[in-house]
Enzyme design. Structure first.
Site, PDB file in Angstrom:
ATOM      1  N   GLY A   1       2.100  -4.533  -3.706  1.00 36.68           N
ATOM      2  CA  GLY A   1       0.727  -4.085  -3.861  1.00 36.68           C
ATOM      3  C   GLY A   1       0.396  -2.992  -2.873  1.00 36.68           C
TER       4      GLY A   1
ATOM      5  N   GLY B   1      -3.295  -0.730  -1.248  1.00 35.52           N
ATOM      6  CA  GLY B   1      -4.723  -0.484  -1.263  1.00 35.52           C
ATOM      7  C   GLY B   1      -5.095   0.513  -0.193  1.00 35.52           C
TER       8      GLY B   1
ATOM      9  N   PHE C   1      -5.971   0.014   2.725  1.00 30.01           N
ATOM     10  CA  PHE C   1      -5.501  -0.412   4.044  1.00 30.01           C
ATOM     11  C   PHE C   1      -4.040  -0.036   4.262  1.00 30.01           C
ATOM     12  CE2 PHE C   1      -5.419  -3.691   0.842  1.00 30.01           C
ATOM     13  CZ  PHE C   1      -4.064  -3.876   0.694  1.00 30.01           C
ATOM     14  N   GLY C   2      -3.254   0.031   3.169  1.00 29.66           N
ATOM     15  CA  GLY C   2      -1.816   0.222   3.277  1.00 29.66           C
ATOM     16  C   GLY C   2      -1.112  -0.559   2.187  1.00 29.66           C
ATOM     17  N   LYS C   3       0.098  -1.016   2.452  1.00 25.89           N
ATOM     18  CA  LYS C   3       0.908  -1.679   1.444  1.00 25.89           C
ATOM     19  C   LYS C   3       1.014  -3.184   1.713  1.00 25.89           C
ATOM     20  CE  LYS C   3       3.698   2.414   0.422  1.00 25.89           C
ATOM     21  NZ  LYS C   3       5.065   3.010   0.390  1.00 25.89           N
ATOM     22  N   VAL C   4       1.318  -3.924   0.618  1.00 28.65           N
ATOM     23  CA  VAL C   4       1.566  -5.366   0.705  1.00 28.65           C
ATOM     24  C   VAL C   4       3.022  -5.602   0.336  1.00 28.65           C
ATOM     25  CG1 VAL C   4       0.930  -7.641  -0.124  1.00 28.65           C
ATOM     26  CG2 VAL C   4      -0.814  -5.865   0.071  1.00 28.65           C
TER      27      VAL C   4
ATOM     28  N   ASP D   1     -16.965  -6.937  -2.070  1.00 28.52           N
ATOM     29  CA  ASP D   1     -15.976  -6.168  -2.839  1.00 28.52           C
ATOM     30  C   ASP D   1     -15.314  -7.064  -3.880  1.00 28.52           C
ATOM     31  OD1 ASP D   1     -14.556  -3.960  -3.654  1.00 28.52           O
ATOM     32  OD2 ASP D   1     -13.008  -4.149  -2.130  1.00 28.52           O
TER      33      ASP D   1
END
Length: 910
Positions: free
Chosen positions: A605, A607, A609-612, A722
């Site tokens: 994933g 977003g 913020f960055g990656k998952v 959100d």
């Protein structure tokens, strides 16, 4: 016949409007029993009737009701919470219900706790049918003249909502329920609309084979039992009726009453046990007519389903030598010919045909019949689905034993431990699959004394057990190490002694168990503990000096450690009082994060913020690792806010934070891994596994539970800010959990109506009011939730994009709703496999949430209740379809069962 107890039944708002096809509308007055009307009554002599429990709620002593011969017991032996009250003396004088019904002169109210439960243990035990009747009369007992509204549950399932039309209105709620266990609960649940109360609660053994509920997952909700042909407003109950049904006297318009004083032949076995006094009267059509007609329109949901019972016996002496034969046509289905037997009871019911919405029947004489039809009595009940199963019996027995062992008297530890899931028992978390299991138990600082009970070892699904800061003593039990799923065990702050079992130490050393044993002064954390005798041999002075210095140094370190721990406890207690929270989540180093993710190999994933990344812990547990990117737009502040929030909120429908990393500018959050991704992915057109409407409803209910906890279950309400389908994650079993709390905010005070904040949320889900006022509140989340509901219904995203333009999903939906075209709204991939009523209700819920102004939107608690009702509609359809499929595959027509003493079963065929 009986006295006043037989009357009225101003049954819950259940007094229906009866419209007869002959063109008459009947408005019946509530009968009042007089001395003349009870002349035929005989008192019960068996004051310990098996299967009877009669509870007068709010009295101190048991008593015998002289008018009915029934022993009423104080409710002190059935519940240990609540307060006793008498109805208002100023207004009770000359009140019919108070004078006639002794059990309505007092009540028990429950100002404390969200759930208060009566425990019923009938002598005849499980695998029997019982009639449960609860009665309510407010009587302005609290001098506030504010009539409360609350829910009543049978076991773990919703039964009804208690609504009284006035302070002096007497309400009955009654069901027939098949007991699958020796103990059942009747629970009053506070819904925030006043303090629950109850006047009386009775249970009656009613083992009629006609009910056929054993495997149906349902109960029968009493609507009315009608004694036809009686003209003097008599009513019958126990002891005329062994099952204590309340029979109301009614007369059909355009019909003629008939009566006999003769005695009936008593059959060897009659499971229906209709009272002889009821069967002695009947109705037949007026002269010249050969039909009886009846129509009942439900005042409730048009999808309500009913079961009808017809009772008949030939009571005209002249009919012995002539033929009376008739058929019953119920909602379009006709029975085979029926011939009532002279002075012998017979019954027929529609248990294989659930009547939906209305009850419409015609009784017609056959062509060869010499006589018109007759009918002595009818009963009808609403089919009440009971979709939820109680907590796993082994878990239930274990937690009950633990409660008894340690004498735990928490107000909310009543009824089933896990259900209703809001509220469940405090300190306890359950996993909800087919059967709820207890997975976490927190009894920290609960004043537990004695040894660790062996009953803990019976909680076979437990993952976290916290017994810290009690007065437990004795040894640490080896059986705790044998719990197959236990991951966290906290025994700190007790008086345990002896050695810690090697098996527990091994699990802890391997990283399979987080074990806390601090502040147990007499506990040896090495197994085994050997205390060797001191040998008499010379020790060099230098060794003695060094040893002494080491001991002094260690003593100083231990003293500082103890002082530090005490200081931490004091700060913890203080922070709890101040509304702050303690984090119980595990810290990780950055090197551990690298190892867990396999050097950031698999991205699952991404977003703002960055990656998952996909990761794996030492015990092979898969996790999701969210890593903050240095170029993140969301930033360190929001990332840290998410971590802090997830440390203080814990709910089965919120994604769990397993750990975190905050080391040298590297920040990561470790979550439970959600196998089925997010809801937006599941609804995508590219996903081949199409969610059924029932699955979509359950996802909505799960998400509503999580949001309701944030809004109403936390000490300070939390606004997510959100909420969107991409932030609803799904487990392997498709249980929904809310995620991504980076933008969430706590209300500054409990009474705050909104929070002012910088822009937040995602296009398509943002509250329209936010653009005007810049304020977000709980209703802003409700708006976003409404958009998610529309996505679930339609399968479309919040912003529908095409080559020409992009439009909001509500712009697409609104005109179609106005046209009333539900099939153009529902996701076409469902291919018509849904209940239209359930679908429309879901649309209505979604539209109410997505209103343009917050004042128009409901609270999420109301939304949750409506969604559950929607699920009940869908499940009822599924059950009916299953029954029809079973009948189709067996090659049989729809049938009505008949139980006639001298005749075979008479089916109703198409």
């Amino acid at each position: 016949m009986v006295d006043s107890h037989k009357l009225i039944i101003v049954l819950n708002n259940l007094l229906p409007v009866f419209i007869f096809i002959f063109g008459f509308t009947s408005s019946w007055e509530t009968p009042r029993l007089t001395e003349a009307s009870v002349g035929r009554r005989t008192l019960a002599t068996d004051q310990t009737h098996p299967g009877f429990i009669s509870i007068d709620c709010g009295v101190e002593e048991d008593y015998l009701n002289g008018e009915t011969g029934i022993l009423y017991k104080s409710d002190k032996g059935f519940i240990n919470t609540g307060e006793n009250h008498n109805v208002s003396s100023s207004a009770s004088a000359n009140n019919y219900y108070i004078e006639t019904w002794k059990e309505n002169r007092n009540l028990r109210s429950f100002p404390d706790g969200n759930k208060n439960c009566y425990t019923l243990k009938p002598e005849l035990g499980k695998n029997n049918y019982y009639r449960i009747r609860a009665s309510f009369l407010y009587g302005n007992y609290d001098d506030k003249n504010e009539i409360p509204e609350f829910d009543i549950y049978v076991g773990v399932n919703y039964w009804d909502t208690v609504k009284l039309s006035s302070a002096w209105y007497m309400l009955f709620l009654e069901i027939i329920h098949f007991f699958t266990a020796d103990t059942e609960y009747v629970c009053l649940v506070n819904t925030g609309s006043g303090i629950p109360f109850i006047s009386a609660l009775v249970l009656r053994f009613s083992n009629s084979s006609f009910y056929n509920l054993a495997n149906s997952g349902a109960a029968l909700k009493y609507i009315m039992a009608i004694d036809l042909g009686t003209s003097n407003n008599d009513s019958f109950r126990y002891n005329d009726d062994d099952y204590d049904r309340i029979w109301l006297s009614r007369q059909f318009p355009s019909s003629v009453p008939i009566y006999t004083s003769l005695n009936f032949y008593k059959p060897d076995y009659d499971s229906n046990k209709v009272p002889a006094e009821v069967l002695r009267t009947a109705v037949k059509p007026v002269n010249g007519s050969r039909s009886l007609n009846y129509f009942y329109q439900s005042s409730g949901s048009p999808t309500s389903q009913y079961i009808v019972f017809f009772h008949f016996a030939e009571i005209e002496e002249s009919a012995q030598y002539r033929l009376r034969e008739f058929t019953i046509t119920l909602n379009g289905f006709r029975s085979e010919p029926i011939t009532p037997q002279y002075l012998r009871p017979g019954s027929i019911n529609s248990k294989d045909l659930l009547v939906q919405g209305v009850i419409n029947f015609t009784i017609d004489a056959t062509e060869k019949s010499d006589l018109p039809p007759l009918l002595n009595a009818i009963e009808y009940y609403q089919f009440l689905p009971l979709p939820f199963s109680p907590t796993d019996p082994s878990d239930g027995d274990a937690i009950m034993a633990i409660r008894q062992t340690y004498n735990i008297n928490r107000n909310d530890w009543q009824g089933d431990p896990c259900l209703p899931n809001e509220p469940s028992w405090s300190g306890l978390i359950c996993r909800f699959n087919r059967t709820p299991r207890i997975i976490s138990l927190n009894l920290s600082a609960s004043k537990l004394t004695g040894e660790i009970s062996s009953s803990f070892s019976d909680l076979l699904a437990i993952e976290s057990l916290d017994l810290s800061y009690n007065e437990l003593k004795g040894k640490v039990s080896e059986v705790l190490a044998q719990l197959p799923t236990l991951k966290v065990l906290n025994l700190s702050g007790n008086k345990l002694s002896g050695s810690v079992p090697r098996s527990l130490k091994d699990k802890s050393d391997k990283g399979l168990l987080v074990l806390s044993l601090a502040e147990n002064p007499d506990l040896c954390q090495i197994d085994p503990c050997h205390h060797k005798e001191t040998r008499n041999f010379a020790v060099p002075v230098v060794v003695s000096v060094v040893s002494g210095l080491v001991l002094i140094f260690l003593s100083i370190l231990i003293a500082f450690g103890i002082i530090k721990r005490r200081r931490q406890r004091e700060l913890l207690i203080k922070s709890t009082k101040d509304g702050s929270f303690e984090s119980k989540n595990r810290p990780f180093t950055y090197s551990q994060i690298v190892k867990i993710t396999g050097n950031f190999t698999t991205v699952i994933g991404e977003g703002g913020f960055g990656k998952v990344y996909l990761g794996t812990l030492n015990d092979n547990t898969p996790v999701a690792v969210k890593l903050l990117s240095p170029s993140s737009k969301q930033g360190y502040k929001e990332f840290r806010a998410e971590a802090q929030l997830l440390m203080i909120v814990h709910h089965r429908n919120l994604v769990s934070l397993i750990g975190y990393c905050d080391e040298c500018g590297n920040m990561a959050l470790i979550y439970e891994y959600m196998v089925n991704g997010n809801l937006r992915q599941q609804l995508s057109e590219t996903n081949r596994n199409v969610l059924k409407l029932k699955e979509r409803l359950q996802i909505a209910i799960d998400a509503a539970h999580g949001l309701e906890y944030l809004h109403n279950g936390c000490k300070r309400p939390i606004v997510h800010r959100d909420l969107k389908s991409a932030n609803i994650l799904l487990t392997e079993s498709k249980q929904a959990k809310i995620a991504d709390f980076g933008l969430s905010k706590l209300f500054i005070t409990e009474n705050a109506s909104h929070i002012s904040t910088c822009p937040a949320g995602t296009l398509g889900y943002i509250d329209p009011e936010f653009q005007v006022s810049g304020n977000l509140n709980k209703k802003s989340d409700v708006y976003s939730f409404g958009i998610i509901l529309v996505e679930l219904i339609t399968g479309k995203p919040a912003i529908i994009r095409s080559h020409e333009r992009s439009i909001h999903i509500l712009q697409w939906l609104s005109p179609i709703v106005q046209k009333g075209d539900i099939r153009s709204i529902i996701d076409p991939r469902l291919q018509g496999e849904f209940d239209v009523n359930a679908a429309w209700k879901m649309v209505e819920i979604a539209m109410s949430c997505a209103q343009p102004t917050s004042i128009q939107r409901p609270d999420i608690s109301y939304v949750l209740t409506e969604l559950k009702e929607c699920m009940a509609i869908e499940m009822a359809l599924e059950r009916t379809q299953r029954m029809q499929n079973n009948m189709t595959t067996s090659g049989k027509s729809v049938e009505m069962s008949i139980a006639n003493v001298d005749s075979d079963m008479v089916p109703i065929a198409r």
